[in-house]
Structures are given as C-alpha cells and as structure tokens.
Motif scaffolding. Structure first.
Motif, PDB file in Angstrom:
ATOM      1  N   ASN A   1       6.798  -4.161   0.663  1.00 38.99           N
ATOM      2  CA  ASN A   1       5.510  -4.246   1.331  1.00 38.99           C
ATOM      3  C   ASN A   1       4.639  -5.261   0.591  1.00 38.99           C
ATOM      4  O   ASN A   1       5.169  -6.119  -0.122  1.00 38.99           O
ATOM      5  CB  ASN A   1       4.843  -2.863   1.386  1.00 38.99           C
ATOM      6  CG  ASN A   1       5.344  -2.031   2.561  1.00 38.99           C
ATOM      7  OD1 ASN A   1       5.042  -2.315   3.710  1.00 38.99           O
ATOM      8  ND2 ASN A   1       6.121  -0.983   2.260  1.00 38.99           N
ATOM      9  N   ARG A   2       3.326  -5.153   0.765  1.00 42.13           N
ATOM     10  CA  ARG A   2       2.394  -6.081   0.115  1.00 42.13           C
ATOM     11  C   ARG A   2       1.347  -5.331  -0.700  1.00 42.13           C
ATOM     12  O   ARG A   2       0.189  -5.726  -0.784  1.00 42.13           O
ATOM     13  CB  ARG A   2       1.714  -6.960   1.171  1.00 42.13           C
ATOM     14  CG  ARG A   2       2.703  -7.806   1.979  1.00 42.13           C
ATOM     15  CD  ARG A   2       2.006  -8.594   3.078  1.00 42.13           C
ATOM     16  NE  ARG A   2       2.962  -9.404   3.834  1.00 42.13           N
ATOM     17  CZ  ARG A   2       2.623 -10.181   4.864  1.00 42.13           C
ATOM     18  NH1 ARG A   2       1.355 -10.231   5.285  1.00 42.13           N
ATOM     19  NH2 ARG A   2       3.539 -10.891   5.503  1.00 42.13           N
ATOM     20  N   LEU A   3       1.773  -4.231  -1.294  1.00 38.08           N
ATOM     21  CA  LEU A   3       0.853  -3.412  -2.070  1.00 38.08           C
ATOM     22  C   LEU A   3       0.342  -4.156  -3.294  1.00 38.08           C
ATOM     23  O   LEU A   3       1.092  -4.883  -3.955  1.00 38.08           O
ATOM     24  CB  LEU A   3       1.550  -2.118  -2.510  1.00 38.08           C
ATOM     25  CG  LEU A   3       1.897  -1.121  -1.398  1.00 38.08           C
ATOM     26  CD1 LEU A   3       2.759  -0.001  -1.953  1.00 38.08           C
ATOM     27  CD2 LEU A   3       0.628  -0.561  -0.774  1.00 38.08           C
ATOM     28  N   THR A   4      -0.920  -3.982  -3.614  1.00 40.05           N
ATOM     29  CA  THR A   4      -1.540  -4.606  -4.781  1.00 40.05           C
ATOM     30  C   THR A   4      -2.219  -3.524  -5.626  1.00 40.05           C
ATOM     31  O   THR A   4      -2.187  -2.342  -5.295  1.00 40.05           O
ATOM     32  CB  THR A   4      -2.571  -5.653  -4.348  1.00 40.05           C
ATOM     33  OG1 THR A   4      -3.547  -5.023  -3.483  1.00 40.05           O
ATOM     34  CG2 THR A   4      -1.916  -6.804  -3.594  1.00 40.05           C
ATOM     35  N   GLY A   5      -2.838  -3.972  -6.717  1.00 36.10           N
ATOM     36  CA  GLY A   5      -3.560  -3.032  -7.560  1.00 36.10           C
ATOM     37  C   GLY A   5      -2.638  -2.263  -8.484  1.00 36.10           C
ATOM     38  O   GLY A   5      -1.431  -2.512  -8.567  1.00 36.10           O
TER      39      GLY A   5
ATOM     40  N   SER B   1      -0.596  -3.236   2.965  1.00 35.32           N
ATOM     41  CA  SER B   1      -1.333  -3.903   1.889  1.00 35.32           C
ATOM     42  C   SER B   1      -2.303  -2.918   1.246  1.00 35.32           C
ATOM     43  O   SER B   1      -2.325  -1.735   1.572  1.00 35.32           O
ATOM     44  CB  SER B   1      -2.079  -5.118   2.438  1.00 35.32           C
ATOM     45  OG  SER B   1      -2.962  -4.723   3.478  1.00 35.32           O
ATOM     46  N   GLY B   2      -3.122  -3.444   0.331  1.00 34.32           N
ATOM     47  CA  GLY B   2      -4.057  -2.586  -0.376  1.00 34.32           C
ATOM     48  C   GLY B   2      -3.364  -1.852  -1.506  1.00 34.32           C
ATOM     49  O   GLY B   2      -2.198  -2.112  -1.833  1.00 34.32           O
TER      50      GLY B   2
ATOM     51  N   LEU C   1       8.047   4.467   3.701  1.00 30.63           N
ATOM     52  CA  LEU C   1       7.150   3.471   4.301  1.00 30.63           C
ATOM     53  C   LEU C   1       7.662   2.060   4.029  1.00 30.63           C
ATOM     54  O   LEU C   1       6.941   1.084   4.242  1.00 30.63           O
ATOM     55  CB  LEU C   1       5.729   3.632   3.743  1.00 30.63           C
ATOM     56  CG  LEU C   1       5.036   4.988   3.962  1.00 30.63           C
ATOM     57  CD1 LEU C   1       3.665   4.995   3.292  1.00 30.63           C
ATOM     58  CD2 LEU C   1       4.907   5.300   5.441  1.00 30.63           C
ATOM     59  N   ASN C   2       8.876   1.926   3.534  1.00 32.70           N
ATOM     60  CA  ASN C   2       9.416   0.642   3.101  1.00 32.70           C
ATOM     61  C   ASN C   2       9.643  -0.315   4.263  1.00 32.70           C
ATOM     62  O   ASN C   2       9.776   0.086   5.415  1.00 32.70           O
ATOM     63  CB  ASN C   2      10.724   0.853   2.344  1.00 32.70           C
ATOM     64  CG  ASN C   2      11.711   1.731   3.090  1.00 32.70           C
ATOM     65  OD1 ASN C   2      11.491   2.923   3.264  1.00 32.70           O
ATOM     66  ND2 ASN C   2      12.801   1.138   3.543  1.00 32.70           N
ATOM     67  N   GLY C   3       9.672  -1.614   3.928  1.00 27.21           N
ATOM     68  CA  GLY C   3       9.984  -2.633   4.921  1.00 27.21           C
ATOM     69  C   GLY C   3       8.915  -2.836   5.961  1.00 27.21           C
ATOM     70  O   GLY C   3       9.217  -3.024   7.141  1.00 27.21           O
TER      71      GLY C   3
ATOM     72  N   GLY D   1      -2.066  -3.067   7.039  1.00 18.57           N
ATOM     73  CA  GLY D   1      -3.224  -2.297   6.616  1.00 18.57           C
ATOM     74  C   GLY D   1      -2.893  -1.387   5.452  1.00 18.57           C
ATOM     75  O   GLY D   1      -1.771  -1.350   4.949  1.00 18.57           O
ATOM     76  N   PRO D   2      -3.859  -0.596   5.019  1.00 16.93           N
ATOM     77  CA  PRO D   2      -3.666   0.243   3.841  1.00 16.93           C
ATOM     78  C   PRO D   2      -2.999   1.576   4.161  1.00 16.93           C
ATOM     79  O   PRO D   2      -2.915   1.989   5.327  1.00 16.93           O
ATOM     80  CB  PRO D   2      -5.103   0.465   3.354  1.00 16.93           C
ATOM     81  CG  PRO D   2      -5.908   0.465   4.619  1.00 16.93           C
ATOM     82  CD  PRO D   2      -5.234  -0.533   5.539  1.00 16.93           C
ATOM     83  N   ILE D   3      -2.548   2.237   3.118  1.00 12.67           N
ATOM     84  CA  ILE D   3      -2.110   3.631   3.234  1.00 12.67           C
ATOM     85  C   ILE D   3      -3.371   4.484   3.286  1.00 12.67           C
ATOM     86  O   ILE D   3      -4.201   4.413   2.381  1.00 12.67           O
ATOM     87  CB  ILE D   3      -1.242   4.036   2.033  1.00 12.67           C
ATOM     88  CG1 ILE D   3       0.004   3.159   1.940  1.00 12.67           C
ATOM     89  CG2 ILE D   3      -0.843   5.511   2.128  1.00 12.67           C
ATOM     90  CD1 ILE D   3       0.817   3.362   0.681  1.00 12.67           C
ATOM     91  N   PRO D   4      -3.565   5.283   4.328  1.00 11.58           N
ATOM     92  CA  PRO D   4      -4.828   6.022   4.440  1.00 11.58           C
ATOM     93  C   PRO D   4      -4.967   7.086   3.348  1.00 11.58           C
ATOM     94  O   PRO D   4      -3.983   7.696   2.926  1.00 11.58           O
ATOM     95  CB  PRO D   4      -4.743   6.662   5.831  1.00 11.58           C
ATOM     96  CG  PRO D   4      -3.279   6.740   6.128  1.00 11.58           C
ATOM     97  CD  PRO D   4      -2.659   5.549   5.459  1.00 11.58           C
ATOM     98  N   LEU D   5      -6.204   7.302   2.912  1.00 14.35           N
ATOM     99  CA  LEU D   5      -6.475   8.340   1.917  1.00 14.35           C
ATOM    100  C   LEU D   5      -6.010   9.705   2.396  1.00 14.35           C
ATOM    101  O   LEU D   5      -5.616  10.558   1.597  1.00 14.35           O
ATOM    102  CB  LEU D   5      -7.977   8.387   1.610  1.00 14.35           C
ATOM    103  CG  LEU D   5      -8.561   7.203   0.833  1.00 14.35           C
ATOM    104  CD1 LEU D   5     -10.084   7.311   0.798  1.00 14.35           C
ATOM    105  CD2 LEU D   5      -7.997   7.171  -0.577  1.00 14.35           C
TER     106      LEU D   5
END
Length: 648
Positions: free
Chosen positions: A294-298, A273-274, A267-269, A250-254
C-alpha cells in the motif's frame, strides 16, 4: 509467502456441505410448481458429464428420487422443495470427494421455488450468463452458494427482497458493476458475504455497516475503489475481513478499532495511504494482519503492542517511517514480522528479544542503523532472519548468530567486511545471502561442509580465489550467485557438483563479471546437477573456447547469457533443442558463421543478442521482434532488421 487465507475456500466448501446436511429433511411428494421449475433448470444445462442431474426424470418424485433435492414434510408447506444442492464437489459411495462440472445457464424458473432455503450450485465451473433477477423472489432463502462458475452481469437489484439470507457466496465468477447501495439495508440477518474474485467496481457501500450480524466479509480481488467506509466499525461480530487486491485508497478509518472480534485482517494490494491509526491496538482478537503493498506513511503506533494474540504482522512494501516502537516486544504470540521495503530508521529495539515464538523476522530494505541488539540471541525459535540493505555497518557477522538455529540468513548490504567466519561451516543454513558487502579473501575449503545449503549468494563482494574442490559436496544447492567478484580458475567444480536426488539440481547459476577461465567442458549439459537449469549466466569472464553443444540438452533452460566470454566457433544448432529458451545473449564474442534459423525461431524466444561478433550471412526470417542493435557489429550479417543483403 504462505497466507492463512489460502485454505479459506476449502473451509467454505466444508461449511456448505455441513449446511446441506443440517437442512436435509425427509422427502415427500413433489409439488408440481417445484417440479416444473427444476425441469426448466435442467433444460438450461447443456452439458452434465458426471450426470449430476441424471436422476431428474419427469413423472418421478423430485422429493424422493432426484439427487440433490429435498422437500419439507407434507404437513409443512405441502411438501415444497427447500434444498437444491448440486455443487461441483461431490462424493462417491466410498466418501471420496471429486470435482465435476456443468455447462449452461441459470433458469429464471428457479425463482418459482418459493420455499427454497438452500441453493448450492457452487464449483460447477461452466455455468454462464447472469444471476436471474427472479431469485430475488425467494424470500425464504437463507443460503446462496454460486461460487466458482462463469456467471456475469451485476447483482440483481431484486436481491433486496431476500430478507432471510444468512450466507451469500458469489466468489470466483465474472460478475461486475457496482454493489447496490440499498442491498444491505434489508439483509440484516447476513452472517457471511463473499464477493471475491470478480470484477465488481465502485465504492464499498457505506450501508455495509448495517450488517451487524456479519462475521465474514470477503471482497478481495475485485476493482473496488474509493475509501474504506467508517461504518465498517459497526460490524462488531466480524471475525474475517479481506479487502485485498482492489483499488481502495484513502486512510484506514479510526473506526476499525471497534472490530473487537476481528481475527484476520487483509488490506494488502491496495492504494491505502495515511498512517496506521492508533486505534488498531484495540483489535484484541487479531491473530493475522496483512496491510502490505500500500502507500502507508508515518510511524508504526506504539499501540501495536496491545495486539497480544497476533501471530503474523505483515506491513512490507509501504512508506512507513520513524523508529520501531519498543512495544513490539510485547507481542508474545508473534511467529512472523514482515516490515521490508519501508523507510524505518533508528536501531532495532532490544525488546524484540522477548519474542520467544518468533520464527521469521524480515526488516530488509529500510534505513535501520546498528548495532543489532545482542538480545536477539534469545530468539530461540527464529528460523529466518533478513536484515538486508540497511545501513547497519555490521563490520563482522555477530558471533551470537551461531547460537541460533537459523535456516535462512540474509544480511546483504549491511556493511560486513573481511573474511567469512568459520562458525558458518557447522551451521544448518539452507539460505545464505551476504551479497553487496565488503567480503574478501578466498572462498574457504570448508564451504563444502555447509551441506544444507540450497541457496547461496555471495555476489558483489571482493572474493579472490578459485572454487575449492569441497564445493562439490553441496549436494542440495539449487541457486548460486557469485557475480561481480574476482573469482578465477575453472568452473568445473560448480557444474559437476553432487546431487541428493530428488534435490540439488541447479535452478539458476550466475557467475558473471569474474575472471573465470575455460574452456567450458563440452559435456556440461550432460552433468546431473545441470539437468534442470533454468538460468545460466556466465557473461564477462575470459572463458574462451566454443559454446558446448550439450547445452542444447538443457530442456528447461530459459535464460542463457554468454556475453563477453571470448567465445569462438559457431552458434551450435543444438541450442534449438532447448525449447524453453526465452532469452539468449551471445554478444561481444568472436563467433563466426551464420545464425541457425531454428535457434532464432524458438517459440518462446523474446530476447536475442549476437551483436559484436564475426557472424556472416543472411539473418534468417524470424517471428520475434528483435531490434537491429541485437545484430550490429557483425560486418558480414545482412537482412532484416539490418539492411538487405546485396545480390551476388
């Protein structure tokens, strides 16, 4: 990569020691209930090699005579035990710290120490079994340290009754199960929580947000899943947050932007996403940020420029895209940027030249294009620069690089062509990687002036020359990769290079896919620079001659690749002396004779290939699971895994 959190366990142990000193109180007569509980705990210990409990003798006073036990004054609570501290890190009479251990289990009778405020049984290594549910009766307990044992089972549900707990350390055990969701509604005084290095699973409870006094939260190296609860933004006093090495998605919350006191973020490993939320720029106290793997995009948000205290920014191994924001140049405290293996594009912003404290810049394996800004010449503290595998189309090495005091320069696959520039000869580089470019011409004689080199990779270029005699001067060189060029001549100048003891002994050599000729020196295994070699790859060179028997003296050798070298003669039995061999490739040569059984049965051997030779005889019985293809192309070989031999 060295991470600041690597010293966190030592810091925690020092904190535990400080807390014990703080809670030491004058001893008084031992209460019989407490004495019974302590003796029952001792009865559950099956081994105490350092005698941590040797002073715990019945009919003596546990308050005054028992090591690690202290009590309240008799005028307060009738002299009850308030501290029990027998950690595995202890000091002798000189103050020297040393490690010890205990074996056994935790007695349920510990729950009878009803006035206990500190329980420290950390680092004993061999305490097994569950955490007793009876500890939940210790409603005055403030500090619980059970770190680095072999405790199993889940967190007892009775812990909801330990209302006064301030520090809970259960890290580095074998505990599992879900963290009870109602646990944190009652632990409102908790300051530090460390459950790392266990097997806890399920989601991080949203009730974590109730711990508004929390300054340290460490859950790394578990099996937590689900997403980061938005309630984490309620932890306004949090300074240390480590959720690394889990399965969090899931995403990193605002809401993370509300952690205004946060200094270290891991937050590694995970499977996060997001995009990186814009609110990350509100982490005004942040000094270290690692969200890699991770699977971060953008895109990287421009608000990143608000992190004026940040020293290391590690976002490598994600799927980040777009251009680098120019605001990255506002991070005046930065010493390291790690952005490798993403999908970043566009040019490197010239504002990066403002980072006067920057020591490491790694933007390798992206889609960045040139030109590289000349403003980078202002990076006066830069020691390591890696822009490898970006379509920069450099053509030549920028001459301003010579003005920097670099120790590591990696520009593999960046479009460099032509010859090596002469300014490299007076550089202090210890690592130079210019592989996968269009470099050509000879390897210059002045290469021997680069006496600080420890790692040199010029592979996959168009170099066409022999190895100059000056190469012997590289007395610190330990890793060499020249594969896939057009080098020719003898390789003796490499093997016989000088060493600067204790440095300069080869770890790895790859000379494959060139035009080197031989034969190899029969004494190659006796040469000083080769005494600790682990990887030797010479495949696809017309070396000729035989396999030197002295290679068997290289006892640390793990990988030996001599395929396609026109080698003749037999496989020397001496290779069996290289006990650490994991992979041996001798295929596509002209080797004759049989396969020595001792070589084929080396304990660690996992890969073995002698296909395409002239070997004969029965393949010796062997433990390794080698495919038939590893022996094909030898008309005289027979026996498993090839067809059985025909009887005479």
């Amino acid at each position: 990569m060295e991470i600041p959190s690597s010293s966190s366990k030592q810091a925690a142990l020092l904190a535990i020691t400080s807390i014990f000193i703080l809670f030491w109180v004058p001893s008084q007569a031992c209460h019989p209930v407490d004495q019974e509980a302590l003796l029952e705990f001792k009865a559950g210990i099956t081994s105490d090699p350092s005698g941590l409990l040797s002073s715990w003798i019945p009919f003596s006073d546990c308050c005054s005579d028992w090591a690690g036990v202290s009590c309240s004054p008799s005028s307060v609570n009738n002299g009850r035990v308030v501290n029990l501290s027998r950690p595995g890190l202890v000091s002798d009479t000189t103050g020297f710290l040393f490690a010890t251990s205990m074996s056994g289990t935790l007695s349920p009778f510990l729950g009878n120490l009803s006035f206990l405020r500190l329980l420290d049984l950390s680092g004993l290594k061999d305490i097994t079994g569950p955490v007793p549910a009876e500890i939940g009766r210790l409603n005055q307990l403030e500090h619980l340290f059970l770190v680095s044992n072999r405790l199993s089972g889940s967190i007892p549900s009775t812990f909801v009754h330990v209302h006064n707990l301030k520090r809970l350390y259960l890290s580095d055990n074998l505990m599992s199960g879900h963290v009870p969701g109602n646990l944190f509604f009652t632990m409102r005084l908790l300051i530090e929580l460390d459950l790392s290095g266990n097997r806890f699973s399920g989601p991080v409870p949203s009730s974590i947000g109730e711990l508004d006094a929390l300054t340290r939260l460490d859950l790394h190296e578990n099996i937590f899943s689900g997403s980061i609860p938005p309630s984490i933004g309620n932890l306004r006093r949090l300074k240390y947050l480590d959720l690394s090495g889990n399965r969090i998605a899931g995403p990193i919350p605002l809401s993370i932007g509300r952690l205004s006191s946060l200094e270290l973020l891991y937050l590694n490993g995970n499977l996060i996403s997001g995009s990186i939320p814009f609110s990350i720029g509100s982490l005004a106290s942040l000094t270290f940020c690692r969200i890699s793997e991770n699977r971060l995009t953008g895109e990287i948000p421009p608000s990143i420029g608000n992190l004026t205290r940040i020293q290391r920014l590690i976002l490598e191994n994600n799927r980040l895209s777009g251009k680098l924001p120019s605001t990255i140049g506002d991070l005046a405290a930065l010493t390291g940027i790690y952005l490798s293996n993403n999908r970043l594009k566009g040019s490197i912003p010239s504002s990066i030249g403002n980072l006067k404290k920057l020591q490491t810049l790694d933007m390798s394996r992206n889609r960045l294009s040139g030109p590289v800004p000349h403003m980078m010449v202002r990076l006066e503290s830069l020691q390591s620069l890696d822009l490898s595998f970006n379509p920069l189309r450099l053509v030549t090495l920028p001459s301003w690089l010579s003005e920097l005091r670099l120790f590591r320069l990696l520009l593999a696959g960046t479009g460099i062509i032509g010859r090596l520039p002469g300014w490299l000869s007076w550089s202090s580089l210890s690592t130079l990687d210019l592989s996968s470019n269009g470099l050509n011409g000879p390897l210059p004689e002045w290469i021997g002036n680069m006496t600080s080199l420890a790692f040199l990779n010029l592979s996959n270029n168009g170099f066409r020359s022999s190895i100059p005699i000056g190469f012997k001067n590289l007395s610190l060189l330990m890793d060499l990769d020249l594969h896939s060029n057009k080098f020719h001549g003898h390789i003796g100048n490499i093997f016989s290079k000088n060493v600067a003891d204790p440095l300069g002994y080869f770890n790895s050599i790859d000379l494959s896919d060139n035009m080197f000729t031989g034969p190899m020196d029969e004494q190659v295994g006796d040469m000083p620079a080769m005494s600790s070699i682990e990887t030797l790859v010479l495949s696809n060179n017309p070396l000729g001659g035989s396999i030197p028997r002295s290679i068997g003296k290289q006892v640390q050798l793990q990988r030996l690749e001599l395929a396609g070298n026109r080698l003749s003669g037999t496989i020397p039995l001496d290779l069996s002396n290289a006990k650490g061999l994991v992979a041996v490739s001798l295929s596509r040569n002209m080797l004759t004779g049989g396969i020595p059984a001792d070589v084929l049965n080396l304990n660690d051997l996992k890969e073995f290939d002698v296909s395409g030779n002239r070997l004969s005889g029965r393949i010796p019985p062997h433990r390794g699971d080698f495919p038939a293809s590893a022996f094909l192309g030898n008309a005289g070989l027979c026996g498993a895994p090839l067809p059985p031999c025909k009887e005479a």
